[in-house]
Design a protein around this motif. Structure first.
Motif, PDB file in Angstrom:
ATOM      1  N   HIS A   1       0.806  -1.225   0.000  1.00  0.00           N
ATOM      2  CA  HIS A   1       0.000   0.000   0.000  1.00  0.00           C
ATOM      3  C   HIS A   1       0.844   1.283   0.000  1.00  0.00           C
ATOM      4  N   HIS A   2       1.932   1.319  -0.761  1.00  0.00           N
ATOM      5  CA  HIS A   2       2.827   2.479  -0.719  1.00  0.00           C
ATOM      6  C   HIS A   2       3.407   2.772  -2.097  1.00  0.00           C
ATOM      7  N   THR A   3       3.883   4.011  -2.278  1.00  0.00           N
ATOM      8  CA  THR A   3       4.440   4.434  -3.569  1.00  0.00           C
ATOM      9  C   THR A   3       5.933   4.737  -3.504  1.00  0.00           C
ATOM     10  N   SER A   4       6.585   4.419  -2.400  1.00  0.00           N
ATOM     11  CA  SER A   4       8.032   4.640  -2.309  1.00  0.00           C
ATOM     12  C   SER A   4       8.748   3.388  -1.797  1.00  0.00           C
ATOM     13  N   ALA A   5       8.109   2.251  -2.009  1.00  0.00           N
ATOM     14  CA  ALA A   5       8.684   0.933  -1.720  1.00  0.00           C
ATOM     15  C   ALA A   5       8.081  -0.018  -2.748  1.00  0.00           C
ATOM     16  N   SER A   6       8.574  -1.231  -2.806  1.00  0.00           N
ATOM     17  CA  SER A   6       8.034  -2.184  -3.771  1.00  0.00           C
ATOM     18  C   SER A   6       8.177  -3.610  -3.249  1.00  0.00           C
ATOM     19  N   LEU A   7       7.639  -4.527  -4.026  1.00  0.00           N
ATOM     20  CA  LEU A   7       7.745  -5.956  -3.739  1.00  0.00           C
ATOM     21  C   LEU A   7       8.529  -6.615  -4.864  1.00  0.00           C
ATOM     22  N   MET A   8       9.241  -7.672  -4.537  1.00  0.00           N
ATOM     23  CA  MET A   8       9.942  -8.410  -5.593  1.00  0.00           C
ATOM     24  C   MET A   8      10.125  -9.870  -5.211  1.00  0.00           C
ATOM     25  N   LEU A   9      10.157 -10.701  -6.240  1.00  0.00           N
ATOM     26  CA  LEU A   9      10.613 -12.082  -6.110  1.00  0.00           C
ATOM     27  C   LEU A   9      12.091 -12.037  -6.435  1.00  0.00           C
ATOM     28  N   CYS A  10      12.917 -12.584  -5.580  1.00  0.00           N
ATOM     29  CA  CYS A  10      14.354 -12.465  -5.790  1.00  0.00           C
ATOM     30  C   CYS A  10      15.076 -13.668  -5.201  1.00  0.00           C
ATOM     31  N   GLU A  11      16.307 -13.801  -5.599  1.00  0.00           N
ATOM     32  CA  GLU A  11      17.241 -14.789  -5.048  1.00  0.00           C
ATOM     33  C   GLU A  11      17.208 -14.728  -3.524  1.00  0.00           C
ATOM     34  N   ASN A  12      17.045 -15.888  -2.882  1.00  0.00           N
ATOM     35  CA  ASN A  12      16.973 -15.896  -1.423  1.00  0.00           C
ATOM     36  C   ASN A  12      18.172 -16.559  -0.752  1.00  0.00           C
ATOM     37  N   ALA A  13      19.140 -17.041  -1.529  1.00  0.00           N
ATOM     38  CA  ALA A  13      20.288 -17.727  -0.934  1.00  0.00           C
ATOM     39  C   ALA A  13      21.496 -16.810  -0.766  1.00  0.00           C
ATOM     40  N   ASP A  14      21.700 -15.902  -1.708  1.00  0.00           N
ATOM     41  CA  ASP A  14      22.885 -15.047  -1.673  1.00  0.00           C
ATOM     42  C   ASP A  14      22.458 -13.580  -1.584  1.00  0.00           C
ATOM     43  N   PRO A  15      22.620 -12.954  -0.412  1.00  0.00           N
ATOM     44  CA  PRO A  15      22.194 -11.560  -0.239  1.00  0.00           C
ATOM     45  C   PRO A  15      22.940 -10.571  -1.131  1.00  0.00           C
ATOM     46  N   SER A  16      24.071 -10.974  -1.732  1.00  0.00           N
ATOM     47  CA  SER A  16      24.789 -10.054  -2.615  1.00  0.00           C
ATOM     48  C   SER A  16      23.949  -9.711  -3.848  1.00  0.00           C
ATOM     49  N   VAL A  17      23.021 -10.587  -4.237  1.00  0.00           N
ATOM     50  CA  VAL A  17      22.133 -10.299  -5.368  1.00  0.00           C
ATOM     51  C   VAL A  17      21.299  -9.058  -5.062  1.00  0.00           C
ATOM     52  N   ARG A  18      20.741  -8.996  -3.865  1.00  0.00           N
ATOM     53  CA  ARG A  18      19.915  -7.843  -3.502  1.00  0.00           C
ATOM     54  C   ARG A  18      20.765  -6.581  -3.328  1.00  0.00           C
TER      55      ARG A  18
END
Length: 140
Positions: free
Chosen positions: A43-60
């Motif tokens: 419910h916000h316009t300055s954040a988002s949701l994503m499906l992403c790699e969950n094993a290696d935090p360097s991806v994020r």
């Protein structure tokens, strides 16, 4: 057909990602849906949701650096600066990503890929309380 909707509050620590996979998975389990869909809405316009790699935090972290180069805070072309240098940049980042996700449910569980996680991506410097609605529908 069964339908259940739950609203959650998450507190971010500022720019970066917060994994919310477990919360959504628990909503699916509580709904008792064996086959269907889980819809996650932010419910916000300055954040988002994503499906992403969950094993290696360097991806994020790499995604954060990439977006920092793509959409720079305080860019002089931005007129909207009501809440600081990161204000309009956060809105642009939100528009370029997603404020909702739909994930299939199979055998009573989120049908995510092996390395996928659901993340709330905060685009502001300061932490915020973020509201998320999870809607689960399907067959029991």
């Amino acid at each position: 057909m069964h339908f259940q909707q739950t609203r959650h509050s998450f507190f971010t620590c500022g720019r970066g990602t917060l994994e919310v996979t477990e919360t959504v998975a628990e909503d699916v389990q509580r709904a008792g849906v064996l086959s269907g869909l889980a819809h996650v809405f932010l419910h916000h316009t300055s954040a988002s949701l994503m499906l992403c790699e969950n094993a290696d935090p360097s991806v994020r972290r790499d995604l954060e650096r990439y977006f920092g180069r793509l959409v720079q805070d305080g860019d002089p072309m931005f007129e909207h600066r009501v809440e600081g240098a990161d204000d309009m940049a956060a809105h642009v980042r939100s528009v370029l990503t997603h404020n909702d996700l739909t994930i299939p449910i199979a055998n009573g569980r989120l049908a995510l890929g092996t390395w996928q996680g659901i993340y709330l991506w905060e685009h502001r410097y300061q932490g915020h309380e973020r509201k998320v609605t999870v809607s689960v529908q399907g067959m029991r």
